[in-house]
Design a protein around this motif. Sequence first.
Motif, PDB file in Angstrom:
ATOM      1  N   HIS A  35       0.783  -1.231  -0.147  1.00 36.03           N
ATOM      2  CA  HIS A  35       0.181  -0.053   0.027  1.00 36.03           C
ATOM      3  C   HIS A  35       0.920   1.609  -0.483  1.00 36.03           C
ATOM      4  CE1 HIS A  35       0.375  -0.845   4.435  1.00 36.03           C
ATOM      5  NE2 HIS A  35       0.660   0.467   4.521  1.00 36.03           N
ATOM      6  N   GLU A  52      -3.799   3.963   1.253  1.00 37.37           N
ATOM      7  CA  GLU A  52      -4.300   3.817   2.390  1.00 37.37           C
ATOM      8  C   GLU A  52      -4.684   5.518   3.184  1.00 37.37           C
ATOM      9  OE1 GLU A  52      -2.841   0.022   4.773  1.00 37.37           O
ATOM     10  OE2 GLU A  52      -2.343   1.602   5.534  1.00 37.37           O
ATOM     11  N   HIS A  80       3.955   7.459   3.869  1.00 40.02           N
ATOM     12  CA  HIS A  80       4.806   6.033   3.758  1.00 40.02           C
ATOM     13  C   HIS A  80       4.683   4.784   2.091  1.00 40.02           C
ATOM     14  CE1 HIS A  80       2.533   4.104   6.862  1.00 40.02           C
ATOM     15  NE2 HIS A  80       2.322   3.097   5.680  1.00 40.02           N
ATOM     16  N   CYS A 120       4.239   0.905   1.404  1.00 45.78           N
ATOM     17  CA  CYS A 120       4.507  -0.440   1.828  1.00 45.78           C
ATOM     18  C   CYS A 120       4.907  -2.031   0.694  1.00 45.78           C
ATOM     19  CB  CYS A 120       3.497  -1.098   3.057  1.00 45.78           C
ATOM     20  SG  CYS A 120       3.228  -2.469   4.182  1.00 45.78           S
ATOM     21  N   GLU A 127       7.951   0.922   5.263  1.00 42.47           N
ATOM     22  CA  GLU A 127       7.134  -0.180   5.760  1.00 42.47           C
ATOM     23  C   GLU A 127       7.308  -1.551   4.955  1.00 42.47           C
ATOM     24  OE1 GLU A 127       2.667   0.304   6.424  1.00 42.47           O
ATOM     25  OE2 GLU A 127       2.661  -1.137   8.460  1.00 42.47           O
TER      26      GLU A 127
END
Length: 134
Positions: A7, A54, A79, A81, A130
């Motif tokens: 994501h 997200e 961020h 991921c 992440e």
Amino acid sequence: MIGRLNHIAIAVPDLAAAAARYRDTLGAVVRPPQDEPNHGVTVVFVELDNTKVELLHPLGNDSPIRAFLDRNPSGGIHHLCYEVDDILAARDRLTAQGARVLGDGTPKIGAHGKPVLFLHPKDFDGCLVELEQV
Ligand code: CO
């Protein structure tokens, strides 16, 4: 080592407005808001064919994204991921190469119920990374 992009997380100052933009303007599938008290965020998942976005909004007074929004009042990418098969092997490889893992290096359970770690943005071209074990 890293696999799929799981994501992209975007911190937003107005969650309802951001969700409406993705649903109505961009025509995406947008899920209802979910409070994640353990992570200090309310999340709206935007489902895409190949990944997720997200939308993150602070929840509570010591939310980890509060300072980010103070610095970026109109929001911004918070961020990325990436998926890994083995998060401990990934951590050991990264730290052996000098990358810094945030916190004490122990994976935590992330917003999807899977172990996650965060890597220092200064070691990855200014982008918080992440890792999520899938
Ligand atoms: Co994330």
